[in-house]
Design a protein around this motif. Structure first.
Motif, short mmCIF file in Angstrom:
data_model
loop_
_atom_site.label_atom_id
_atom_site.label_comp_id
_atom_site.label_asym_id
_atom_site.label_seq_id
_atom_site.Cartn_x
_atom_site.Cartn_y
_atom_site.Cartn_z
N PHE A 286 0.82 -1.21 0.00
CA PHE A 286 0.00 0.00 0.00
C PHE A 286 0.85 1.26 0.00
O PHE A 286 0.36 2.34 -0.30
N ILE A 287 2.12 1.12 0.35
CA ILE A 287 2.96 2.32 0.49
C ILE A 287 3.15 3.04 -0.84
O ILE A 287 2.90 4.23 -0.92
N PRO A 288 3.57 2.29 -1.92
CA PRO A 288 3.65 3.01 -3.20
C PRO A 288 2.31 3.58 -3.61
O PRO A 288 2.24 4.71 -4.11
N LEU A 289 1.27 2.82 -3.37
CA LEU A 289 -0.06 3.25 -3.78
C LEU A 289 -0.48 4.53 -3.06
O LEU A 289 -0.94 5.49 -3.66
N VAL A 290 -0.32 4.51 -1.74
CA VAL A 290 -0.87 5.60 -0.94
C VAL A 290 0.12 6.75 -0.78
O VAL A 290 -0.26 7.92 -0.86
N VAL A 291 1.39 6.42 -0.56
CA VAL A 291 2.33 7.48 -0.24
C VAL A 291 3.01 8.02 -1.48
O VAL A 291 3.05 9.24 -1.70
N VAL A 292 3.52 7.12 -2.35
CA VAL A 292 4.29 7.62 -3.50
C VAL A 292 3.40 8.39 -4.47
O VAL A 292 3.79 9.43 -4.98
N THR A 293 2.18 7.89 -4.71
CA THR A 293 1.29 8.64 -5.61
C THR A 293 1.03 10.04 -5.04
O THR A 293 0.93 11.00 -5.80
N GLN A 294 0.94 10.12 -3.73
CA GLN A 294 0.69 11.44 -3.14
C GLN A 294 1.91 12.34 -3.25
O GLN A 294 1.77 13.56 -3.41
N VAL A 295 3.10 11.73 -3.18
CA VAL A 295 4.31 12.53 -3.34
C VAL A 295 4.37 13.06 -4.78
O VAL A 295 4.71 14.21 -5.03
N PHE A 296 4.00 12.19 -5.74
CA PHE A 296 4.03 12.60 -7.15
C PHE A 296 2.94 13.64 -7.47
O PHE A 296 3.19 14.62 -8.15
N LEU A 297 1.75 13.34 -6.97
CA LEU A 297 0.61 14.17 -7.36
C LEU A 297 0.31 15.30 -6.39
O LEU A 297 -0.45 16.21 -6.69
N GLY A 298 0.90 15.21 -5.18
CA GLY A 298 0.50 16.15 -4.13
C GLY A 298 1.23 17.48 -4.17
O GLY A 298 1.14 18.27 -3.24
N TRP A 302 6.28 18.61 -8.13
CA TRP A 302 5.80 19.39 -9.27
C TRP A 302 4.55 20.16 -8.86
O TRP A 302 3.66 19.59 -8.23
N PRO A 303 4.47 21.39 -9.25
CA PRO A 303 3.27 22.16 -8.90
C PRO A 303 2.02 21.57 -9.54
O PRO A 303 2.06 21.12 -10.68
N ILE A 304 0.94 21.57 -8.77
CA ILE A 304 -0.30 20.96 -9.25
C ILE A 304 -0.84 21.71 -10.47
O ILE A 304 -1.38 21.11 -11.39
N GLU A 305 -0.63 23.03 -10.49
CA GLU A 305 -1.17 23.83 -11.60
C GLU A 305 -0.56 23.41 -12.94
O GLU A 305 -1.13 23.66 -13.99
N GLN A 306 0.63 22.77 -12.88
CA GLN A 306 1.27 22.37 -14.13
C GLN A 306 0.88 20.97 -14.58
O GLN A 306 1.38 20.46 -15.57
N MET A 307 0.01 20.32 -13.78
CA MET A 307 -0.41 18.96 -14.15
C MET A 307 -1.52 19.04 -15.20
O MET A 307 -2.22 20.04 -15.30
N PRO A 308 -1.68 17.92 -15.95
CA PRO A 308 -2.80 17.89 -16.90
C PRO A 308 -4.12 18.09 -16.16
O PRO A 308 -4.25 17.66 -15.00
N GLY A 309 -5.07 18.70 -16.82
CA GLY A 309 -6.33 19.05 -16.17
C GLY A 309 -7.06 17.89 -15.53
O GLY A 309 -7.61 18.03 -14.45
N TRP A 310 -7.03 16.73 -16.18
CA TRP A 310 -7.79 15.60 -15.63
C TRP A 310 -7.15 15.05 -14.36
O TRP A 310 -7.79 14.38 -13.57
N LEU A 311 -5.87 15.35 -14.15
CA LEU A 311 -5.17 14.82 -12.98
C LEU A 311 -5.39 15.70 -11.75
O LEU A 311 -5.28 15.23 -10.62
N GLN A 312 -5.73 16.96 -12.01
CA GLN A 312 -5.81 17.90 -10.89
C GLN A 312 -6.90 17.56 -9.87
O GLN A 312 -6.64 17.64 -8.67
N PRO A 313 -8.11 17.16 -10.31
CA PRO A 313 -9.12 16.79 -9.29
C PRO A 313 -8.64 15.65 -8.40
O PRO A 313 -8.91 15.64 -7.19
N ILE A 314 -7.89 14.70 -9.00
CA ILE A 314 -7.37 13.59 -8.20
C ILE A 314 -6.40 14.13 -7.15
O ILE A 314 -6.43 13.74 -5.99
#
Lengths: 367, 247
Positions: A286-298, A302-314
Motif C-alpha cells: 500500500f505504500i507506493p499506492l498511498v504514499v508515492v502517488t501522493q508525493v508525485f501528485l501532491g 511538481w506544482p499541481i497547476e502544471q499537471m494535466p487538467g484531468w489529474l488535478q481533481p485527483i
C-alpha cells in the motif's frame, strides 16, 4: 464514549512504540538522513563543468572610444566559480567539444558588440555538448543564475519577490512539503502494520470482547501516534531550520496544527487499508499506492497547476496536497491558520471521511 | 470476589441460535442453558461450532436467528462485557509489552485499574516473578498463563475459555483446572470448550456438539449411562449415531 478506555488504549500504543526501540529510532533518524540527502543534492553547486568562450568580437566604435562587449563578458564569465571558463579559438573549441572535454561552447561573433549596439538586444550563442541532459540542464540553470551578473555593466536585472525572496531556494520549497510527507509516511506505516498485527494476533478479537467501542479504539490509536508524529515533526523541523538552514517566515506552531491533521488522516487510512491485507508484505504494497502517488501528485515535487487538467481533481482528493500547500504557505509566506483555512477544511473533511471508514473496519474481526 | 446479585436467573441462556457463514452452517438452532457456578464443557470435534458458540455468547457474532442472554442482557451488548472474561484459542497478547502491561491493559479496558488485583492475578498463575518480562521472551505455556491472568484480573462473573489447554503440558493443565475449580467455588461460572475427552471428566456438565447442533447434555456420568458406554468418547459417537438415525 469513555475517556478512560481511550487513554488506556493510547498509552498501550505508546508503550508498544517505546518498547520497539529500533522503530522509534527509525522515525527520527530516517527523516534526518533523507532531508540531509535532499539538502545536499538540491543545494549542490554545479562544479566540474567546463565551458569554452570563443571570443571573435572586434568591438564597436562608440563615439570616440571603442567598446568591446565580448572582452567584458568573457572577463565576467571567468570570475564565476560555477564553472571553469577557458578561452580558445573556434577550431580548438570544436575539436574539444567533440572529444567531450567541454560541456558547452559560447561563441561571440566578430560583430557581437556591433549587433548589440544596433539591436539593443543581447543574444548569446551557446552550443551544449548535450550527451548528458542533466549537465545541459545544470548549465542552463547556471547561466540563468549568472545571467544578470555576467552582463553587469551591459544590462541590469531588476528583480522583486512577492513571496519568499532571493534567499529562498528549491530546498526551502521542497523541505517544507517533505516535513508533511515524513509524518504521513511513518504514521501510515506504523498504524497499518500495528493494526494488522492486532488482527492477526487475535488481540483485536479480545478488544472486541471488552466494552471498548470501535470509535474509542480509533481515537486511542490517533492519540498514541499523535505523540510520536509530533515528536518527529519537532525534530525534523528543528533539523531543517537550524542545521539545513531552511528559511521560514511563519509561526512554526501552525506547522504542528497541520501535522496533527495529517496524523489523524494517516492513522485512519492505515487502519482502514490494513483490513485489506493478510500479512505485512501486503501492507507494504500500500505504500507506493498511498504514499508515492501522493508525493508525485501532491505538489511536493511538481506544482499541481502544471499537471494535466484531468489529474488535478485527483490531486485535490489527496490529503498531502492540502497539507503541502498549507505547510508551504505557513513556512514561506508566513500565512496564519486563517490564511490556510481552505486547506484545513479540506483536511478535516478528508479526516472525517476516513474516520468513518476506519470505524467500520475497527468494529469487524474478520477480514 | 464479589458475589453476583443482579442475575437471579441462569447466567447464560442460548435460545435457538442459528448462524451461517457463507454456505456453511456453523450453528444449527442450538439451545443451551448454563447454571451459576458450574464448569460447563463444550465438547466436539474440530469444526463442530464450539468457537462460534463461545463467540456468540461473548457477542462477537450476531446470530442470524435466535437469541443469547448473558446475565439477563440480550447479546451483543458492550456494557455487559466488563463482567465477562474471554480467553481466545491462541494466546492473544502484545509481544513487545511486558506481562504486567498486558494484564493491566485488558483489565483496564474492563474497568479495573486496581494494581493489587493485577498483582493477585499474576500470582495466581505464578508469573509474578516474570511481571516485567516482555511477552516475546516467554514460553508457550507461560503465554497461556498470562492470557489466563488477563482474563481473571478484573474478577469476571462468567469466564469463557476457548480450548485453553491446547499446547499446554500436563502439569500446567492440572494447574489450570485447579484454578478453574477454585473460581467456581466463589460463584463464578466457567464455560470451556475442548476436543479432549479426558478433560471433559473434570467439568460439572457437558454439552456434546456436532454440526452446530447439541447432541446431548448432562454430567459425564449421566451421559455415559445414557449411552451405556464405558467412556465419553464412545458415548459421543453413540449420540452422534442416534442423531443421524433420527435425521
Amino acid at each position: 464514549m469513555n475517556l478512560n478506555r481511550i487513554v488506556i488504549l493510547a498509552r498501550r500504543v505508546a508503550q508498544q512504540l517505546v518498547a520497539d526501540k529500533r522503530t522509534l529510532a527509525l522515525i527520527i533518524v530516517v527523516p534526518v538522513i533523507l532531508l540531509t540527502v535532499a539538502g545536499v543534492l538540491i543545494r549542490v553547486e554545479p562544479s566540474g563543468l567546463t565551458i569554452a568562450v570563443v571570443n571573435q568580437d572586434e568591438g564597436v566604435a562608440f563615439g570616440n572610444q571603442s567598446v568591446n562587449l565580448g572582452d567584458r563578458l568573457t572577463a565576467n564569465l571567468q570570475n564565476f566559480e560555477l564553472f571553469n571558463t577557458r578561452l580558445m579559438n573556434a577550431d580548438e573549441a570544436q575539436h574539444k567539444i567533440e572529444d567531450g572535454e567541454l560541456d558547452a561552447v559560447i561563441t561571440l561573433p566578430a560583430d557581437f558588440s556591433a549587433q548589440v549596439a544596433q539591436t539593443r538586444q543581447l543574444t548569446l550563442n551557446i552550443q551544449f555538448e548535450g550527451s548528458n541532459p542533466t549537465v545541459a540542464e545544470r548549465l542552463r540553470n547556471a547561466f540563468e543564475q549568472v545571467g544578470d551578473q555576467a552582463l553587469a555593466g551591459l544590462a541590469t536585472l531588476q528583480a522583486t519577490y512577492l513571496n519568499g525572496g532571493p534567499e529562498f531556494d528549491t530546498l526551502d520549497y521542497t523541505a517544507s512539503a517533505l516535513i508533511g510527507v515524513f509524518v504521513f509516511l511513518f504514521v501510515f506505516i506504523l498504524t497499518s502494520i500495528s493494526f494488522l498485527r492486532e488482527r492477526l494476533a487475535g488481540t483485536l478479537e479480545r478488544l472486541q470482547a471488552t466494552p471498548i467501542q470501535p470509535l474509542e479504539i480509533i481515537i486511542g490509536y490517533m492519540l498514541g501516534f499523535l505523540i510520536f508524529g509530533l515528536l518527529q515533526g519537532v525534530i525534523t523541523l528543528l533539523y531543517t531550520v537550524f542545521v539545513l538552514n531552511i528559511h521560514y517566515h511563519g509561526n512554526l506552531l501552525n506547522v504542528f496544527v497541520i501535522e496533527s491533521l495529517l496524523v489523524v488522516v494517516s492513522v485512519n487510512l492505515g487502519i482502514f487499508l490494513s483490513t485489506f491485507a493478510r500479512n505485512e508484505f501486503q501492507v507494504l504494497q500500500f505504500i507506493p499506492l498511498v504514499v508515492v502517488t501522493q508525493v508525485f501528485l501532491g505538489g511536493v515535487l511538481w506544482p499541481i497547476e502544471q499537471m494535466p487538467g484531468w489529474l488535478q481533481p485527483i490531486a485535490y482528493l489527496m490529503p498531502l496536497t492540502h497539507a503541502n500547500t498549507a505547510l508551504r504557505a505557513i513556512m514561506m509566506t508566513g500565512e496564519s491558520l486563517g490564511g490556510v483555512w481552505v486547506q484545513i477544511a479540506a483536511l478535516l473533511a478528508i479526516g472525517v471521511a476516513v474516520i468513518g471508514l476506519s470505524a467500520r473496519t475497527a468494529g469487524r474481526v474478520r477480514m | 470476589m464479589t458475589s453476583p446479585e443482579s442475575a437471579k436467573t441462569e447466567p447464560v441462556r442460548i435460545e435457538g441460535v442459528y448462524k451461517k457463514f457463507g454456505k456453511v452452517v456453523a450453528l444449527h438452532g442450538l439451545s443451551l442453558t448454563i447454571q451459576r457456578g458450574e464448569i460447563f464443557g463444550v465438547l466436539g470435534p474440530n469444526g463442530a461450532g464450539k468457537s462460534t458458540l463461545i463467540r456468540s455468547i461473548v457477542g462477537l457474532i450476531k446470530p442470524d436467528q435466535g437469541q443469547v442472554w448473558v446475565l439477563d442482557e440480550a447479546m451483543p451488548s458492550k456494557p455487559i462485557l466488563s463482567r465477562l472474561g474471554y480467553m481466545t484459542q491462541a494466546s492473544a497478547l502484545y509481544d513487545d509489552l511486558t506481562v504486567r502491561q498486558n494484564v493491566a491493559f485488558f483489565a483496564g479496558l474492563m474497568g479495573c485499574r486496581d494494581q493489587a488485583k493485577i498483582q493477585a492475578a499474576l500470582e495466581l498463575v505464578e508469573l509474578a516473578h516474570r511481571a516485567d518480562s516482555p511477552i516475546r521472551t516467554l514460553s508457550g505455556g507461560m503465554r497461556q498463563r498470562v492470557s489466563l491472568a488477563s482474563v481473571l484480573a478484573h474478577e469476571p462473573e462468567i469466564i469463557l475459555l476457548d480450548e485453553p489447554t491446547v499446547g499446554v503440558d500436563p502439569q500446567l493443565r492440572a494447574q489450570f483446572w485447579a484454578h478453574f475449580r477454585h473460581l467456581t467455588e466463589q460463584g463464578i461460572t466457567i464455560i470451556v470448550s475442548s476436543h479432549v475427552m479426558d478433560e471433559a471428566e473434570r467439568c460439572d456438565r457437558l454439552g456434546f456438539i456436532r454440526g452446530g447442533q447439541l447432541l446431548a447434555e448432562g454430567s459425564a456420568e449421566s451421559l455415559r449411562k445414557q449411552a451405556n458406554k464405558a467412556n465419553l468418547e464412545e458415548a459421543f459417537l453413540w449420540f452422534a449415531e442416534q442423531k443421524e438415525m433420527v435425521q
